[in-house]
Scaffold this motif. Structure first.
Motif, PDB file in Angstrom:
ATOM      1  N   ASN A   1      -6.550  -3.373   4.696  1.00 61.93           N
ATOM      2  CA  ASN A   1      -7.062  -2.859   3.416  1.00 61.93           C
ATOM      3  C   ASN A   1      -6.311  -3.529   2.269  1.00 61.93           C
ATOM      4  O   ASN A   1      -5.363  -2.980   1.706  1.00 61.93           O
ATOM      5  CB  ASN A   1      -6.898  -1.337   3.375  1.00 61.93           C
ATOM      6  CG  ASN A   1      -7.589  -0.707   2.175  1.00 61.93           C
ATOM      7  OD1 ASN A   1      -8.137  -1.399   1.320  1.00 61.93           O
ATOM      8  ND2 ASN A   1      -7.551   0.620   2.110  1.00 61.93           N
TER       9      ASN A   1
ATOM     10  N   ILE B   1      -5.725  -4.748  -1.420  1.00 59.45           N
ATOM     11  CA  ILE B   1      -6.113  -4.341  -2.768  1.00 59.45           C
ATOM     12  C   ILE B   1      -6.102  -5.531  -3.721  1.00 59.45           C
ATOM     13  O   ILE B   1      -7.049  -5.772  -4.457  1.00 59.45           O
ATOM     14  CB  ILE B   1      -5.189  -3.221  -3.293  1.00 59.45           C
ATOM     15  CG1 ILE B   1      -5.296  -1.992  -2.373  1.00 59.45           C
ATOM     16  CG2 ILE B   1      -5.543  -2.843  -4.730  1.00 59.45           C
ATOM     17  CD1 ILE B   1      -4.284  -0.898  -2.692  1.00 59.45           C
TER      18      ILE B   1
ATOM     19  N   GLU C   1      -0.686  -6.363  -2.703  1.00 60.52           N
ATOM     20  CA  GLU C   1      -0.820  -4.895  -2.692  1.00 60.52           C
ATOM     21  C   GLU C   1      -1.871  -4.513  -1.659  1.00 60.52           C
ATOM     22  O   GLU C   1      -2.967  -5.072  -1.632  1.00 60.52           O
ATOM     23  CB  GLU C   1      -1.220  -4.375  -4.074  1.00 60.52           C
ATOM     24  CG  GLU C   1      -1.261  -2.853  -4.136  1.00 60.52           C
ATOM     25  CD  GLU C   1      -1.658  -2.318  -5.501  1.00 60.52           C
ATOM     26  OE1 GLU C   1      -1.650  -1.081  -5.684  1.00 60.52           O
ATOM     27  OE2 GLU C   1      -2.000  -3.138  -6.386  1.00 60.52           O
TER      28      GLU C   1
ATOM     29  N   LYS D   1      -3.170  -1.070   1.300  1.00 64.51           N
ATOM     30  CA  LYS D   1      -3.095   0.339   1.704  1.00 64.51           C
ATOM     31  C   LYS D   1      -2.962   0.418   3.208  1.00 64.51           C
ATOM     32  O   LYS D   1      -3.713  -0.216   3.950  1.00 64.51           O
ATOM     33  CB  LYS D   1      -4.353   1.084   1.252  1.00 64.51           C
ATOM     34  CG  LYS D   1      -4.372   2.572   1.578  1.00 64.51           C
ATOM     35  CD  LYS D   1      -3.419   3.353   0.704  1.00 64.51           C
ATOM     36  CE  LYS D   1      -3.630   4.870   0.837  1.00 64.51           C
ATOM     37  NZ  LYS D   1      -3.386   5.400   2.182  1.00 64.51           N
ATOM     38  N   ASP D   2      -1.992   1.218   3.656  1.00 66.76           N
ATOM     39  CA  ASP D   2      -1.731   1.359   5.087  1.00 66.76           C
ATOM     40  C   ASP D   2      -2.428   2.594   5.646  1.00 66.76           C
ATOM     41  O   ASP D   2      -2.486   3.650   4.991  1.00 66.76           O
ATOM     42  CB  ASP D   2      -0.214   1.468   5.322  1.00 66.76           C
ATOM     43  CG  ASP D   2       0.141   1.570   6.788  1.00 66.76           C
ATOM     44  OD1 ASP D   2      -0.111   0.598   7.514  1.00 66.76           O
ATOM     45  OD2 ASP D   2       0.667   2.621   7.201  1.00 66.76           O
ATOM     46  N   ASN D   3      -2.944   2.468   6.867  1.00 68.74           N
ATOM     47  CA  ASN D   3      -3.600   3.589   7.545  1.00 68.74           C
ATOM     48  C   ASN D   3      -2.531   4.563   8.054  1.00 68.74           C
ATOM     49  O   ASN D   3      -1.679   4.182   8.866  1.00 68.74           O
ATOM     50  CB  ASN D   3      -4.439   3.063   8.704  1.00 68.74           C
ATOM     51  CG  ASN D   3      -5.232   4.149   9.401  1.00 68.74           C
ATOM     52  OD1 ASN D   3      -4.991   5.335   9.223  1.00 68.74           O
ATOM     53  ND2 ASN D   3      -6.209   3.746  10.202  1.00 68.74           N
TER      54      ASN D   3
ATOM     55  N   ASP E   1       4.754  -1.099   9.471  1.00 65.27           N
ATOM     56  CA  ASP E   1       4.661  -0.125   8.371  1.00 65.27           C
ATOM     57  C   ASP E   1       5.772   0.919   8.431  1.00 65.27           C
ATOM     58  O   ASP E   1       5.651   2.000   7.878  1.00 65.27           O
ATOM     59  CB  ASP E   1       3.295   0.557   8.368  1.00 65.27           C
ATOM     60  CG  ASP E   1       3.059   1.397   9.624  1.00 65.27           C
ATOM     61  OD1 ASP E   1       3.931   1.399  10.525  1.00 65.27           O
ATOM     62  OD2 ASP E   1       2.010   2.041   9.728  1.00 65.27           O
TER      63      ASP E   1
ATOM     64  N   THR F   1       0.946   4.735   3.067  1.00 64.12           N
ATOM     65  CA  THR F   1       0.939   4.641   1.617  1.00 64.12           C
ATOM     66  C   THR F   1       0.439   3.271   1.162  1.00 64.12           C
ATOM     67  O   THR F   1       0.310   2.347   1.954  1.00 64.12           O
ATOM     68  CB  THR F   1       2.351   4.860   1.027  1.00 64.12           C
ATOM     69  OG1 THR F   1       3.208   3.782   1.453  1.00 64.12           O
ATOM     70  CG2 THR F   1       2.940   6.179   1.511  1.00 64.12           C
ATOM     71  N   ALA F   2       0.188   3.156  -0.141  1.00 63.58           N
ATOM     72  CA  ALA F   2      -0.090   1.848  -0.725  1.00 63.58           C
ATOM     73  C   ALA F   2       1.254   1.174  -0.981  1.00 63.58           C
ATOM     74  O   ALA F   2       2.206   1.805  -1.429  1.00 63.58           O
ATOM     75  CB  ALA F   2      -0.864   2.004  -2.030  1.00 63.58           C
ATOM     76  N   TYR F   3       1.324  -0.109  -0.660  1.00 59.37           N
ATOM     77  CA  TYR F   3       2.594  -0.818  -0.811  1.00 59.37           C
ATOM     78  C   TYR F   3       2.360  -2.165  -1.474  1.00 59.37           C
ATOM     79  O   TYR F   3       1.336  -2.828  -1.231  1.00 59.37           O
ATOM     80  CB  TYR F   3       3.257  -1.034   0.551  1.00 59.37           C
ATOM     81  CG  TYR F   3       4.655  -1.603   0.449  1.00 59.37           C
ATOM     82  CD1 TYR F   3       5.722  -0.791   0.070  1.00 59.37           C
ATOM     83  CD2 TYR F   3       4.898  -2.956   0.700  1.00 59.37           C
ATOM     84  CE1 TYR F   3       7.004  -1.308  -0.051  1.00 59.37           C
ATOM     85  CE2 TYR F   3       6.182  -3.477   0.593  1.00 59.37           C
ATOM     86  CZ  TYR F   3       7.225  -2.650   0.212  1.00 59.37           C
ATOM     87  OH  TYR F   3       8.491  -3.162   0.079  1.00 59.37           O
TER      88      TYR F   3
END
Length: 294
Positions: free
Chosen positions: A125, A127, A150, A152-154, A204, A210-212
């Motif tokens: 994912n 961004i 940037e 997003k992690d599941n 992760d 979270t978004a990282y």
């Protein structure tokens, strides 16, 4: 003069003595027993391509391709097809599917049957991704670049990622060098920057669910004196088997390339998920982006 002559005679006698002390020693080496090796990294974007070989003695630099094998592919434990051999690799006709489990079985006349399992993860994912040509200046006064990713992690599972980026310039390709003083905690946690990796892998562990925003410090990839360049960025969601194999491969390659000057490196045992054999059978998915120089 007499003492000098005596010294010469003594040295001459010692030389003869040590020369005559040579003795041939026969070493009874164990008989070499080859093992089957299967290598296949697969994704949704291409058919399965399986390279099947056998291990060779240490003085043999070339892998020995195994040509007479039955290679069967299963999806969620249902038989899909038998792969065909083209003289070099075994190939499927189907593409892997997202979040499907795959099982491969190999039968040969010479070896014990081997088998392996893995799956195809979903696309990462992503961004955004950007490259700053002049992010900071290093200790020697050189301008350094920084890649910012940037994503997003599941949160529902343990995830692993790989980043590959290279520059295409005047029809040539080159990969960046990574600044060992990179201060991103995720990359520092992996402890691979010092081993000159061709790609960067990480889990992760420090940002689960979270978004990282990951920051990778490297040399300035764009040279303002040349024609416009483009940075090719590949972001992969990889399985645990893929992650473990590639991290060990980085250490293995580093030891092989540096033992001439630094002495013989510590032996690196390669990770494998092949039952009764060696190699890797692992899935991944990827997203690609192209960033052009200003």
């Amino acid at each position: 003069m007499k003492v000098f002559n005596q010294k010469i005679i003594i040295k001459f006698l010692l030389l003869i003595l040590f020369t005559n002390c040579e003795k041939e020693v026969e070493i009874d080496l164990p008989k070499y027993q080859p093992e089957l090796v299967l290598n296949c990294l697969f994704s949704q974007d291409a058919v399965f391509k399986v390279h099947l070989s056998k291990t060779a003695p240490i003085l043999n630099d070339f892998p020995v391709i195994v040509r007479e094998a039955i290679v069967q592919l299963y999806e969620n434990e249902l038989f899909i097809e038998e792969l065909t051999f083209d003289g070099n690799i075994y190939t499927s006709t189907i593409l892997p599917k997202t979040n499907k489990n795959y099982h491969i079985k190999v039968n040969t006349p010479e070896f014990e049957n081997i088998t392996a399992y893995d799956y195809t993860p979903s696309k990462p994912n992503l961004i955004s991704v950007a490259f700053n040509e002049n992010a900071y200046t290093d200790e020697e006064g050189y301008e350094m670049g920084q890649l910012t990713i940037e994503f997003k992690d599941n949160p529902n599972k343990k995830n692993y990622y790989e980043i590959v980026f290279f520059v295409k310039d005047n029809n040539s390709f080159f990969t960046p060098y990574y600044d060992e003083k990179n201060n991103d905690p995720v990359l520092l946690n992996e402890e691979i920057l010092a081993y000159e990796p061709e790609s960067l892998m990480f889990s992760d562990e420090l940002f689960n669910g979270t978004a990282y925003t990951l920051k990778i410090n490297s040399g300035n990839l764009f040279d303002s004196n040349d024609e416009p360049s483009e940075l090719n960025f590949i972001f992969r969601h990889i399985t645990e088997n893929y992650y473990k194999y590639k991290k060990r491969l980085i250490l293995h390659k580093y030891n092989q390339e540096h033992d001439v000057w630094d002495g013989v490196g510590e032996p690196i045992s390669m990770y494998t998920n092949i039952e009764n054999g060696y190699g890797i059978f692992a899935g991944y998915s990827e997203i690609t982006r192209i960033i052009k120089s200003n």
